[in-house]
Design an enzyme around this catalytic site. Structure first.
Site, PDB file in Angstrom:
ATOM      1  N   GLY A  72       0.816  -1.264   0.097  1.00 17.01           N
ATOM      2  CA  GLY A  72       0.026   0.029  -0.113  1.00 17.01           C
ATOM      3  C   GLY A  72       1.011   1.191  -0.021  1.00 17.01           C
ATOM      4  O   GLY A  72       0.636   2.195  -0.640  1.00 17.01           O
ATOM      5  N   THR A  73       1.976   1.351   0.817  1.00 17.95           N
ATOM      6  CA  THR A  73       2.887   2.293   0.952  1.00 17.95           C
ATOM      7  C   THR A  73       3.192   2.964  -0.541  1.00 17.95           C
ATOM      8  O   THR A  73       3.014   4.048  -0.867  1.00 17.95           O
ATOM      9  CB  THR A  73       3.794   2.193   1.811  1.00 17.95           C
ATOM     10  OG1 THR A  73       3.453   2.126   2.880  1.00 17.95           O
ATOM     11  CG2 THR A  73       4.975   3.418   2.028  1.00 17.95           C
ATOM     12  N   ASN A 152      -7.945   3.670   8.744  1.00 19.94           N
ATOM     13  CA  ASN A 152      -7.378   2.823   9.340  1.00 19.94           C
ATOM     14  C   ASN A 152      -7.463   2.809  10.886  1.00 19.94           C
ATOM     15  O   ASN A 152      -7.363   1.802  11.440  1.00 19.94           O
ATOM     16  CB  ASN A 152      -5.933   2.625   9.101  1.00 19.94           C
ATOM     17  CG  ASN A 152      -5.064   4.065   8.855  1.00 19.94           C
ATOM     18  OD1 ASN A 152      -5.579   4.762   8.589  1.00 19.94           O
ATOM     19  ND2 ASN A 152      -4.396   3.891   9.946  1.00 19.94           N
ATOM     20  N   GLN A 180      -7.554  -0.060   3.502  1.00 18.93           N
ATOM     21  CA  GLN A 180      -8.352  -0.797   4.587  1.00 18.93           C
ATOM     22  C   GLN A 180      -9.744  -1.268   4.004  1.00 18.93           C
ATOM     23  O   GLN A 180     -10.646  -1.938   4.661  1.00 18.93           O
ATOM     24  CB  GLN A 180      -8.686   0.141   5.626  1.00 18.93           C
ATOM     25  CG  GLN A 180      -7.565   0.563   6.592  1.00 18.93           C
ATOM     26  CD  GLN A 180      -6.992  -0.666   7.444  1.00 18.93           C
ATOM     27  OE1 GLN A 180      -7.672  -1.583   7.688  1.00 18.93           O
ATOM     28  NE2 GLN A 180      -5.560  -0.621   7.713  1.00 18.93           N
ATOM     29  N   SER A 200      -3.448  -3.333  -0.520  1.00 16.12           N
ATOM     30  CA  SER A 200      -2.273  -4.115  -0.091  1.00 16.12           C
ATOM     31  C   SER A 200      -2.766  -5.432   0.468  1.00 16.12           C
ATOM     32  O   SER A 200      -3.908  -5.424   1.221  1.00 16.12           O
ATOM     33  CB  SER A 200      -1.943  -3.144   1.214  1.00 16.12           C
ATOM     34  OG  SER A 200      -0.842  -3.942   1.905  1.00 16.12           O
ATOM     35  N   ALA A 201      -2.019  -6.645  -0.048  1.00 16.83           N
ATOM     36  CA  ALA A 201      -2.491  -7.775  -0.011  1.00 16.83           C
ATOM     37  C   ALA A 201      -2.699  -8.247   1.627  1.00 16.83           C
ATOM     38  O   ALA A 201      -3.381  -8.895   1.853  1.00 16.83           O
ATOM     39  CB  ALA A 201      -1.614  -8.657  -0.552  1.00 16.83           C
ATOM     40  N   HIS A 202      -1.776  -7.726   2.430  1.00 20.82           N
ATOM     41  CA  HIS A 202      -1.714  -8.486   3.796  1.00 20.82           C
ATOM     42  C   HIS A 202      -2.876  -7.809   4.714  1.00 20.82           C
ATOM     43  O   HIS A 202      -3.157  -8.292   5.937  1.00 20.82           O
ATOM     44  CB  HIS A 202      -0.470  -8.239   4.505  1.00 20.82           C
ATOM     45  CG  HIS A 202      -0.147  -6.803   4.907  1.00 20.82           C
ATOM     46  ND1 HIS A 202      -0.366  -6.227   6.253  1.00 20.82           N
ATOM     47  CD2 HIS A 202       0.281  -5.358   4.276  1.00 20.82           C
ATOM     48  CE1 HIS A 202       0.265  -4.957   6.314  1.00 20.82           C
ATOM     49  NE2 HIS A 202       0.398  -4.584   5.118  1.00 20.82           N
ATOM     50  N   CYS A 325       3.337   6.425  23.013  1.00 21.48           N
ATOM     51  CA  CYS A 325       4.107   6.690  24.153  1.00 21.48           C
ATOM     52  C   CYS A 325       5.349   7.366  23.555  1.00 21.48           C
ATOM     53  O   CYS A 325       6.001   6.781  22.778  1.00 21.48           O
ATOM     54  CB  CYS A 325       4.479   5.752  25.082  1.00 21.48           C
ATOM     55  SG  CYS A 325       3.111   5.626  26.453  1.00 21.48           S
TER      56      CYS A 325
HETATM   57  N1  PLP Z   1      -2.909   2.895   3.835  1.00 19.69           N
HETATM   58  C1  PLP Z   1      -3.532   2.576   4.939  1.00 19.69           C
HETATM   59  C2  PLP Z   1      -5.068   3.201   5.217  1.00 19.69           C
HETATM   60  C3  PLP Z   1      -2.987   1.515   5.831  1.00 19.69           C
HETATM   61  O1  PLP Z   1      -3.943   1.265   6.843  1.00 19.69           O
HETATM   62  C4  PLP Z   1      -1.593   1.077   5.503  1.00 19.69           C
HETATM   63  C5  PLP Z   1      -1.281   0.100   6.419  1.00 19.69           C
HETATM   64  O2  PLP Z   1      -1.517  -0.155   7.766  1.00 19.69           O
HETATM   65  C6  PLP Z   1      -1.033   1.325   4.483  1.00 19.69           C
HETATM   66  C7  PLP Z   1      -1.541   2.584   3.635  1.00 19.69           C
HETATM   67  C8  PLP Z   1       0.377   0.825   4.135  1.00 19.69           C
HETATM   68  O3  PLP Z   1       0.280  -0.337   3.470  1.00 19.69           O
HETATM   69  P1  PLP Z   1       1.396  -1.259   3.545  1.00 19.69           P
HETATM   70  O4  PLP Z   1       1.543  -1.782   4.911  1.00 19.69           O
HETATM   71  O5  PLP Z   1       1.093  -2.434   2.528  1.00 19.69           O
HETATM   72  O6  PLP Z   1       2.524  -0.544   3.080  1.00 19.69           O
END
Ligand code: PLP
Length: 377
Positions: A72-73, A152, A180, A200-202, A325
């Site tokens: 996703g990133t 998220n 998400q 994002s697959a995971h 924290c």
């Molecule tokens: N965008 C959202 C809304 C997410 O929740 C996340 C991961 O938590 C990401 C992007 C990033 O995805 P990835 O972990 O596949 O890089």
């Protein structure tokens, strides 16, 4: 109860069996490079093509509009920077929301350092972006609007199709971070009306380190990773064959189970909320009625969510918090801040995101755990 009660599916979901099995051949026996012409390369190439068809079909796109990424990133980075780098210096305004994931926010922050101008739209207390506010933010030099499909932290589902309609009227490309949402709610790119969509697959039972960006035909995008020209020149690098195949298998499974999972997860969510009501705790339920199934953000009054998370962890219950924290104090997240949770509740924000392997007994156990932490029982 000995087993871990995993209630942080928004962080990552367990790999589903169909994805695991689909990946196995591509991890060892079928090791060919998909870019090679001989037989060992042909099978992985076919497997990628078939995965691309499956994924495109799942979101109502055509296979040529799916570009595989490392998650996703990377998909978010490609959509945002790839668009920004297409335009001349005089058109340098972009719009996003204050509650995006850091994959989006930090990409915009980077563009700001390069001289781009970014507007961060506020949200209401449910986490929704308003279309009236979006309209007022648009300028002649706006080149991109990027608003997430579902948040998220709160699980709130944004009114993306309405927002994308405004973008279309103004001739501005619209990207949505659907990390998400994909696999958890019906997603059809034409219904949403978006030009680009990240996944994002995971997050839906596939492997980590694999994702995709949907790019509507005709959308201008500059590649960020240059090399051998894979992914039609938009994203070079030898493909993660097993990851791509596993992602397609996971998405297929998630979609076939979506309706069943949705009502199951919502029932678990209701069960948890009923427990909270009965224990007499002082809390707020955040987010909107339109949320990702099985996702709930709760803010407990005068509670330290980090402390609650550690205590629950000791009992084998894994949840997330809306805070972190640092050395001296608990800092609430940008999302908790943006939705305006009152101060006495903000630091006590816990995110519980359930999955199909959670059981009603686990929910009861979790509720007992929360009660123990709140009332030191
Ligand atoms: N965008 C959202 C809304 C997410 O929740 C996340 C991961 O938590 C990401 C992007 C990033 O995805 P990835 O972990 O596949 O890089």
């Amino acid at each position: 109860m000995n087993a871990i009660v995993y209630a942080d599916h928004a962080a990552t979901a367990p790999l589903c069996t169909s994805a695991y099995q689909a990946m196995l051949p591509w991890l060892q026996d079928e090791y060919g490079n998909p870019s090679t012409a001989y037989v060992l390369g042909r099978n992985p190439r076919k497997a990628i093509a078939s995965a691309r068809e499956d994924i495109a079909g799942a979101i109502g796109a055509s296979a040529k509009e799916i570009f595989f990424t490392s998650g996703g990133t990377e998909a978010d980075n490609l959509a945002i920077k790839g668009t920004a780098f297409c335009y001349p210096a005089r058109r340098r305004h972009l719009i996003t929301s204050a509650i995006e994931h850091h994959a989006v926010l930090n990409t915009f922050a980077f563009l700001e350092r390069l001289g781009y101008d970014v507007t961060y739209l506020p949200v209401d207390r449910f986490g929704n972006v308003s279309h009236e506010i979006l309209r007022t933010a648009i300028r002649p030099e706006t080149i991109l609007i990027s608003i997430m499909t579902a948040n998220n932290e709160m699980g709130t589902v944004e009114p993306v199709s309405e927002l994308a309609r405004i973008a279309k009227e103004e001739g501005i490309p619209f990207h949505t971070d659907a990390v998400q949402a994909v696999g958890h709610m019906p997603i059809q790119v034409d219904e949403l009306g978006v030009q680009m969509l990240s996944a994002s697959a995971h997050k839906f039972g596939g492997p980590k380190g694999t994702g995709f960006l949907y790019v509507r035909k005709g959308t201008r995008l500059e590649p960020l990773i240059h090399g051998g020209g894979q992914e039609n020149g938009l994203r070079s690098g030898t493909e993660n064959v097993a990851g791509i195949v596993g992602m397609a298998a996971a998405l297929k499974e998630q979609i076939s189970m979506m309706q069943k999972n949705c009502s199951y997860l919502e029932n678990l969510r209701e069960r948890l909320l009923a427990h909270l009501l009965n224990m007499g705790a002082d809390y707020l339920v955040n987010g909107s009625d339109r949320h990702i199934p099985g996702s709930v953000s709760i803010s407990f009054r005068n509670t330290d969510a980090e402390m609650m998370m550690y205590c629950l962890d000791q009992m084998g219950i894994e949840v997330a918090t809306g805070s972190a924290c640092n050395s001296r104090e608990t800092v609430v997240s940008h999302v908790v801040e943006a939705v305006g949770i009152p101060e006495e509740y903000a630091r006590g924000t816990v995110r519980i995101t359930l999955g199909p392997e959670n059981t009603p007994e686990q929910i009861d156990y979790m509720a007992t755990g929360i009660q123990k932490v709140l009332f030191r029982g």
